[in-house]
Design a protein around this motif. Sequence first.
Motif, short mmCIF file in Angstrom:
data_model
loop_
_atom_site.label_atom_id
_atom_site.label_comp_id
_atom_site.label_asym_id
_atom_site.label_seq_id
_atom_site.Cartn_x
_atom_site.Cartn_y
_atom_site.Cartn_z
N LEU A 47 10.63 -3.42 -10.56
CA LEU A 47 10.96 -2.14 -9.95
C LEU A 47 10.52 -2.08 -8.49
CD1 LEU A 47 12.29 0.53 -10.65
CD2 LEU A 47 10.09 1.38 -11.45
N LEU A 48 9.39 -2.69 -8.17
CA LEU A 48 8.87 -2.65 -6.80
C LEU A 48 9.33 -3.84 -5.95
CD1 LEU A 48 5.17 -1.49 -7.36
CD2 LEU A 48 7.08 -0.15 -6.50
N LEU A 55 12.66 4.89 -9.29
CA LEU A 55 11.83 5.19 -8.12
C LEU A 55 12.59 6.19 -7.27
CD1 LEU A 55 10.29 1.85 -6.78
CD2 LEU A 55 9.07 3.83 -7.65
N VAL A 96 5.25 3.70 -1.38
CA VAL A 96 5.82 3.68 -2.73
C VAL A 96 4.66 3.61 -3.73
CG1 VAL A 96 7.36 2.52 -4.33
CG2 VAL A 96 7.89 2.51 -1.89
N TYR A 97 4.65 4.57 -4.67
CA TYR A 97 3.57 4.65 -5.66
C TYR A 97 4.18 4.62 -7.05
CZ TYR A 97 1.25 6.46 -1.47
OH TYR A 97 0.78 6.62 -0.20
N LEU A 98 3.78 3.62 -7.83
CA LEU A 98 4.26 3.48 -9.20
C LEU A 98 3.07 3.55 -10.14
CD1 LEU A 98 6.57 2.91 -11.19
CD2 LEU A 98 6.22 0.46 -10.79
N ALA A 156 7.28 -3.27 -13.99
CA ALA A 156 6.86 -2.64 -12.74
C ALA A 156 7.09 -3.57 -11.55
CB ALA A 156 5.39 -2.25 -12.85
N THR A 165 11.02 -3.17 -2.40
CA THR A 165 10.33 -2.41 -1.35
C THR A 165 8.87 -2.80 -1.16
OG1 THR A 165 9.70 -0.68 -2.93
CG2 THR A 165 11.79 -0.40 -1.75
N LYS A 200 8.19 7.39 -2.03
CA LYS A 200 8.81 7.29 -3.36
C LYS A 200 7.73 7.21 -4.44
CE LYS A 200 13.07 4.92 -1.93
NZ LYS A 200 13.94 3.74 -2.18
N VAL A 201 8.05 7.72 -5.62
CA VAL A 201 7.16 7.64 -6.77
C VAL A 201 7.97 7.26 -8.00
CG1 VAL A 201 5.51 9.32 -5.87
CG2 VAL A 201 7.41 10.10 -7.28
N GLY A 202 7.26 6.71 -8.99
CA GLY A 202 7.88 6.37 -10.26
C GLY A 202 6.82 6.30 -11.34
#
Length: 1144
Positions: A676-677, A635, A555-557, A673, A680, A593-595
């Motif tokens: 949001l994370l 995401l 997962v990359y934000l 952020a 996960t 996943k990305v956001g």
Amino acid sequence: MSTAGFNSQNGTGTGQTYANGPSQNPVAPQQLPGVGYGAPHQPTYNAMQAKAPPTPAHPGLYPSGPYQPVTPVCSYQPGPPHTSYPAPSGQSLLPRPPVGGPPPHTPPQSASPGPRLPAAQATPPPPAVSSSSYYANPQHPVAPAWQYNAAPPPMGPPATVNAPPRGPAPRHANPASNSTGPPPPSVYSPAPAAPAPAPHHVPHGGPQPPGPRMPRTPQHGYTQPGTAPPPMTPMSPDAYQPNRAPYGPPPTGPPPAMKPAAPPPIGPPMANATPPPPRADAQCGGAVNSTLPPAEHDCPEGDIECPGNGPPDPSSYNHGDHHMGVPPQQPGTPGLHLGHYPSLPPGYQNTPSPMHPAIQAATQPNTQGPQPYPQPHGGPGLSPSLASLSLQASTPEALRVVNLLQERNLLPPTPIPAPTPCLQQDLQKINCHPEVFRSTLTSIPQTQSLLNKAKMPLGLLLHPFKDLSLPVVTSSTIVRCRSCRTYINPFVSFLDQRRWKCNLCFRVNDVPEEFMYNPVSRSYGEPHRRPEVQNATIEFIAPSEYMLRPPQPAVYLFILDVSHNAVETGYLTVFCQSLLDNINALPGDARTKVGFITFDSTIHFYNLQEGLSQPQMLIVSDIEDIFLPTPDSLLVNLNECKELVQDLLKSLPTLFEKTMETQSALGSALQAAYKLLLPTGGRMSIFQTQLPNLGVGTLHSREDPNLRAAAKDVQHLSPATDFYKKLALDCSGQQVAVDLFLLSSQYCDLASLGCISRYSAGSVYYYPSYHHQHTPAQVECFQKDLKRYLTRKIGFEAVMRIRCTKGLSIHTFHGNFFVRSTDLLSLPNVNPDAGFAVQMSIEENLDDMQVVSFQAALLYTSSKGERRIRVHTLCLPVVNSLSDIFAGADVQAITGLLACMAVDRSATASLSDARDAMTNAAIDSLTSYRQSVLTIQQPGLLAPACLRLFPLFILALLKQKAFRTGTSTRLDERLFAMCQLKYQPLVYAMLMIHPALYRVDDLTDEGALSISERTVPQPRVLQLSVEKLSREAAFLMDAGTVMYLWIGRHCPLSFLTQVLGVTSYAAVPDNLYLLPELDTPESQRTRAFVGWLRDQRPFFPSLLVVRDESQLKPSFMQNMIEDRTESALSYYEFLLHLQQQISK
């Protein structure tokens, strides 16, 4: 000067500690001095008790104040026996006095001071010796001190952390703990609690069903072009070969009947069958029995510490993960490729044993159980006469006496190799590579008192996730010691086919049935030839017992500053284009996943839900009570929504190009952020261009430009607020790491902002004065770094534990992490560019041992969703004499560890204390050598050859951007240099401490390397002095993160035209940062050499061309460490100061 010395607890004895760096774990029980694990603790020696009073202050006292030049009394004088610098071609810019010996009247071992500068002259006296020291004063246990060889004293209860009840903790085994998850938010601080978690929160430590194992797939990695292939020994018939078909499961049915081994063949020995005998001066041998009582320890994490030997299951083995290649083998030792296993005869009867006699001897006194299984030697063993020989029998090169005041050409012409431990050859050739696992002392003292007497720090430097090509084992049975949970490794001893003895706690363990099958040779009954026992670095595919929850996805934000200042820098265009170019190379699988979040005075979210025709921006203006507008669509799966992500990246640069918002609500964006994370975990990437000035986490400018060149202490090296540290600890508990990209020409308070990365195992990137038009070199550096950052290998939800042989203890850690328990480092993300360091002490005498071992185990989730365990094991000899300790000193590792300790000392005490303690480190070690090792006292400043560069490296640290005084240095640049010293692996940090200087206008193919059909010249390394420069030449300085190409005013026209593509010196552009690709041999050689240097590191150093009238000339000259400046001594003057203090 301050009376406080270095303190391994990262405090002064009165303040609170923190969990990153040299502090004890805030949630772990503290230890009192002398309270070990049931063994008496050796008191440490105060090296400063016997020292003379400090010299009085002086206006020009080093390191502060203007320097008043004058010729010293003891100056260099020409003499035929001594070497001197070769005269460079052309006129030297600053000739140095000739070499000479010390004055003849200096008596050996005199109580009077050595040569000093007379008071009548204007030359400032050398700096006074402060009471800063690495050693505690036993008479004043309350006074703060930096003890780097013993467990530190308690620092008082941390103000913001609830510590568990104090009690004994088992060494090397798993401390019992019932906390399987991250601590609650209240454990970090009594400050207001974070907003309520999202409904989909998945607690890390809660009971979760074990997830299914993912199919084994190669990890994503980064391969540097142009790296040299590793040296290999010839393959034996049963050695693993990468081109073979995958190894299948073991044969079904009962095991085959064991046949007696055939008698050894007559004739010359086969390769790898019989190593040559050890050197006569090697002090190698065996260890006696010291088994621990059988005991099982519960594990706090349920990961690398919990599972035992599971039921038999078909195992497989593959040689995967080909990345940057195995680093070259150590000089003087036979090369052993990680995929090449020594050829040994099958079976155990009447065949050579792969075990070293030193480890073998540890099993002999085991008389209560069955007799040891007969194991012949793996080569000529040590006879009693050879075993009793010490290093003193024949003086090795490492102990050759060097008079530093007379020998000037001490810097070797090639990079300095790591010292080779004094081990038998068959052990050394399978030892862990020093670029991965390295000790400050390659010979471990038997006792703490002996270590104190040597006055050198004992510690380890690790690069655990380095890009490597290493063997990977898939098995449901990972063999580990049932007592201390050590992974089986090449340094254990097999008593017979069914039993092995742990090399850390000496417990005898059973060999599981599955381990009897060797997937390499496809044979049964040879556990000693399994890959786990033939490789010091190996990786396991972990079974389901090593999972607390199903492996998390990648997962990359990305959190992007879009204020007016950010838009002006132009970084947004570079970022979006780079991510577009590399979006398909992001490590991950079908679950990735990305956001995206952008912020100025408000927070902007982006709805990227599948089915939308274009991305939707959702603005939240209430930054005091942040919330997620649509939690399920912020995401998104990258594969399913790639087109929307690409559309967003194409529109972002123009979306804010006319913004006039000047405020920055970074703290609120980070809170959003984190929410949001929360379900996960993952990676948070922040891009910030100014000081946060709105909402939570607001910071104010603390830098006074008029004090940048302060002569003594530097203020504001500590955080201004604990907001970012608390948030980082919350992120770490939820498996979120935060990486910070700081692109700013203004002060941004990196001391405060850096905490968000330091305590969450993140990284910090800093680009001062970044502008897309004015600083093209930084733009290129940002592009290259970003590409590496986006595409490099990554490990999620990782933990790392370091174990060591019974009697040794690890008490202090350095790096970016959070200490979750006494010895378990929490690493929400781990990347191949991160380094770590630890300090150790000797709690119990090692009298009965001749070798000790250290093992680092890193458990992580790969980007493909596999749970993996990477294990590194290092074996070192134990010695009982000071001469052997000094002979095994690793001067680069010692320098790297001292740099880490000095960074933390600067933040907790003062910069002057850190500087004083580094100087005292050189004084103390050379004093110990002179008083305790030298048998014949001689005049001069004497050092063993292995430490001949120690004073030079200490002076380089004092002049490094992190610690220098009297020179204008921006506060953020100083703090970034400190971050790099703590975070970079040793091989990269040493270039930042002591750059490498080469002459490049006369490159030839003589001695050149041939790499990937490219010829790479190998010019010699020059000393960092203006004396080595010439106006008729060109020089390249490699300072780690930046390279300077210095062009002399009368540089040959051939170099200017054929390398730089200009017709004259005056035509060289001021902002030249790229070497033109010209079709000339000179251009090809120069570009090949620069490219080869860049390929040796994961980050991209920018190239800056410097002329005499260039604005960059002061930056280039500040790296001339051996020269005198207005506020710092020259190398020769520094040596005179050391001699004066040692002679007191």
